[in-house]
Design an enzyme around this catalytic site. Structure first.
Site, PDB file in Angstrom:
ATOM      1  N   ASP A  93       0.857  -1.190   0.000  1.00 56.48           N
ATOM      2  CA  ASP A  93       0.000   0.000   0.000  1.00 56.48           C
ATOM      3  C   ASP A  93       0.888   1.233   0.000  1.00 56.48           C
ATOM      4  OD1 ASP A  93      -1.662   2.109   0.404  1.00 56.48           O
ATOM      5  OD2 ASP A  93      -2.911   1.098   1.906  1.00 56.48           O
ATOM      6  N   HIS A 132       0.638   7.933   3.976  1.00 55.36           N
ATOM      7  CA  HIS A 132       1.218   7.253   5.130  1.00 55.36           C
ATOM      8  C   HIS A 132       2.703   7.546   5.332  1.00 55.36           C
ATOM      9  CE1 HIS A 132      -2.569   5.158   5.318  1.00 55.36           C
ATOM     10  NE2 HIS A 132      -2.426   4.762   4.071  1.00 55.36           N
TER      11      HIS A 132
END
Ligand code: NAI
Length: 735
Positions: A509, A514
């Site tokens: 991902d 993030h």
């Protein structure tokens, strides 16, 4: 009362009328006054041999009943001779039923020249020769009715019948043109694809079905189509068991993929593929003129506009058809390969650590019990979500920037192998309107080799797209459950490192949210946030550690709701409640007390469940999972289903040709019952199918009717009731 349809004075030639369907036609025409030529070569089903017995018997039968008939024993390849028999005996020919046929079933690779040629000679060339011999006579008398006999094998294809399918669909092409050429002379040509018990179908259908599917349930359609008052011409009909349906071509509106003065490219085809194949908006062209008018129209459209009209059409489809075409939409299937490296990287990403010697089995490939964490199966199935393909689902307009991962469900049918390649198939299970947003349920099935190994349900929330008046709930959704109202039975804490998201993203991902502070501040966060699925992995590890001693084979299923974000460096605290084999849990950030995963649970495989032991003794049949799921689902709605179905179904699930287990779905009383073993009373229908085929049927990859006709599914008893089974399998068997 309607007057009887009569054929007095008409001369009818039925080929292959010595048995099966042809005999039924010959008898029915004769009974209604026609003079009939009963043609039959009298050979075997494969085209060998020859005898006058078959035709003679039918002629005799007709005459005994007071009808008029003569026999002809030539092969349909001698078309002229057959018609001559009609002319010699009755002076004319009004109706030709091209029915004679043989079978040469073989897989394509094993089809010989002889098989191919013989099939084509009897079915396609034979029908051509007989019809051509009658054609001029029909034209002269300005009257003719012709039937071509096609087959569902030609229309849909069927394993082992390449030559037969080709010839049978060739007959439809022939009829299509004859119906045009004959029209002005009142010659009508129609095609039927019958299903009936005969010596031909004896090899593929059980005896009681052969008995039930009488040729007499096909003959009335043939008689009607051949009656002088019937205007039907150029039609194609499926017929059997007393049912008749008409078929036609359906075409998508398609896409124009070329622009004026620009080359047309395969890339443009690829980019428009979903629209080219979008059956939400279709036309049903009835003639070649209609078909080509559309194509010529495109030429002038491109010339005058110079632009592709795709997008306007696309919008129209969204507003007019709602989400009907979206639900069931298949995303591209893909494979995920992994080795111990990826499995270890994932385990480290979700906090497995050398701090705890019991974690070593997840992060050291040399450990004697090296195992993949069960939740790694989500990562292996999430590619469709990561690829942006969601934004390209026709009929659904999604802004990916507004997408949140709302909930996750995972069910694992056996532990993940330590390395391997999983093939994953994902489809849209449902779309739900939550008012403030739209929820899309994506069902993803992962297979290791041919075996279904996991099922994921991704529930994604699109902020701001709701409020369109759609349904608020879905029976397809795996439901999140509130935790018990008492202090937890166990609590485990774990600190995440500042590098946690940086480490977790290596599992696939790559969203910059993030790791990239610029990106996260644009999204409204103080700093990059941890992946929800990373917290999910931490929590699942905690439950497995506390309640299953890290034994991955005890993991069955997990469901979570993502409630709030976590920042790398925060401490995760998992609170757990044991209720039988279900462990409810929620996860908090210790520093703030915020619940970040809510309404969650993990189901564990019971350690001493005898029914599971029986299953593993016979090598764990996949169908058992389905029956268990049907049983679970029927608990809430059983009463209603019993009312609708009112029957007992007994299943014989085979493996390697032998019955491996029996299951009963009893929908006759109360709220129904599903149990392993034969029916306790008597069963209305018994279905025999292999474990593999059963799974294919449940997953919608094998049509039960086709399975039935190809012999892969056998049914005994009141087979009409099996129709109702389709409803059960469709609505309650989704794993
Ligand atoms: P059947 O085998 O009972 O009848 C076919 C008849 O054609 C036999 O009596 C045979 O002797 C005769 N025949 C074979 N070759 C011939 C030739 N060269 N010249 C003259 N007669 C010849 O089979 P059934 O089921 O009655 O089939 C009739 C037609 O329906 C066939 O064209 C078949 O392909 C078609 N069909 C049947 C289906 C079914 O469910 N029974 C399904 C789909 C198509």
């Amino acid at each position: 009362m309607a007057s009887q349809l009569r054929f007095d004075g008409r001369v009818v030639l039925v080929t292959g009328a010595g048995g099966g369907l042809g005999r039924a036609y010959a008898l029915a025409f004769a009974e209604r006054g026609a003079s009939v030529v009963v043609n039959d070569l009298g050979g075997d089903t494969k085209g060998g041999g020859k005898s006058s017995v078959a035709a003679d018997k039918v002629v005799e039968e007709i005459r005994r009943k007071g009808g008029k008939a003569v026999a002809n024993y030539d092969s349909v390849e001698a078309g002229e001779k057959l018609v001559k028999t009609a002319l010699d005996a009755f002076g004319k020919i009004d109706v030709v039923i091209n029915n004679a046929g043989i079978l040469r079933d073989r897989s394509f690779a094993r089809t010989s020249d002889e098989d191919w040629d013989l099939i084509h000679r009897i079915h396609l060339r034979g029908s051509f020769l007989v019809t051509r011999a009658a054609w001029e006579h029909m034209k002269k008398q300005n009257y003719g009715r012709i039937i071509m006999t096609s087959s569902a094998s030609g229309i849909y294809g069927n394993f082992g019948q390449s030559g037969y399918s080709a010839a049978k669909l060739g007959l439809l092409g022939l009829a299509n043109t004859l119906s045009i050429e004959g029209k002005k002379n009142n010659i009508h040509c129609n095609t039927i694809a019958p299903t009936a018990g005969s010596r031909m179908t004896k090899t593929v259908l059980p005896d009681d079905i052969i008995e039930a599917l009488k040729p007499e349930y096909v003959a009335p359609l043939v008689l009607w189509l051949c009656h002088e008052s019937c205007k039907e011409n150029g039609g194609l009909f499926e017929v059997g068991a007393g049912w008749i349906g008409k078929l036609r071509w359906e075409r998508t509106l398609g896409a124009v993929v070329r622009k004026k003065n620009q080359p047309m490219t395969p890339e443009a085809v690829k980019a428009n593929w979903a629209k080219i194949c979008d059956f939400d908006n279709t036309s049903t062209p009835q003639s070649i003129q209609e078909s080509s008018a559309g194509i010529i129209g495109v030429l002038s459209k491109i010339e005058s506009e110079g632009v592709s009209p795709n997008h306007t059409n696309h919008k129209a489809s969204t507003t007019t058809s709602g989400f009907a075409g979206v639900i069931g939409h298949n995303l591209s299937s893909f494979s995920s390969s992994y080795t111990e490296l990826e499995a270890i990287m994932y385990a480290l990403g979700v906090g497995a650590s050398v701090k705890d010697p019991k974690d070593l089995k997840f992060i050291y490939e040399g450990d004697s019990d090296f195992s993949c964490l069960p939740t790694f199966a989500v990562v292996l199935a999430q590619k469709s979500l990561m690829s942006g393909e969601l934004a390209n689902i026709p009929g659904l307009s999604i802004n990916l920037a507004k997408l949140l991962h709302g909930e996750q469900y995972l069910e694992l049918y056996k532990p993940l192998p330590r390395a391997g390649k999983l093939r994953c198939e994902t489809s849209v299970a449902d779309v739900i309107d939550k008012g403030s947003g739209l929820v899309i349920l994506l069902d993803a099935y992962s297979y290791f080799e041919k075996e279904l190994i996991s099922y994921n349900q991704f529930s994604v929330f699109i902020v701001g797209s709701g409020g369109f008046g759609g349904k608020r709930t879905s029976d397809k959704a795996k439901v999140a459950l509130a935790v018990p109202n008492r202090p937890p039975d166990a609590v485990l804490t774990d600190s995440t490192s500042l590098n946690q998201a940086a480490l977790y993203r290596l599992s696939g991902d790559w969203n910059p949210l993030h790791i990239d502070p610029n990106f996260s501040s644009l999204a409204g966060f103080d700093k990059p946030i941890l992946h929800g699925l990373c917290t999910f992995g931490f929590s699942a590890r905690h439950v497995l550690k506390c309640f299953a001693d890290n034994d991955v084979s005890r993991f069955k299923a997990i469901k979570v709701r993502f409630a709030k974000p976590v920042y790398p460096g925060q401490t995760l605290q998992t609170e757990m409640w044991k209720e039988g084999n279900r462990i409810h849990f929620q996860t908090k950030v210790q520093e703030t007390g915020d619940i970040v995963i809510s309404n969650a649970y993990i189901d564990l495989v019971p350690t001493s469940d005898t029914s599971l032991k029986t299953l593993s003794e016979i090598g764990k049949l996949q169908s058992a999972l389905v029956f268990e799921e049907i049983s679970r689902r029927l608990k809430d709605v059983g009463h209603e289903v019993v009312k609708k179905v009112n029957a007992v179904f007994e299943w014989h699930i085979t493996r390697g040709g032998n019955v491996a287990t029996k299951w009963t779905i009893d929908l006759k009383s109360g709220s129904g019952k599903v149990y392993e073993g034969p029916a306790k009373g008597s069963a209305d229908v018994t279905i025999i199918i292999s474990d593999e085929d059963f799974m294919q049927v449940v997953l919608g990859k094998l049509d039960p009717q086709k399975a039935f006709f190809s012999g892969r599914l056998k049914a005994k008893g009141n087979i009409m009731l099996s129709q109702k089974l389709q409803m059960i399998l469709k609505d309650y068997a989704k794993l």
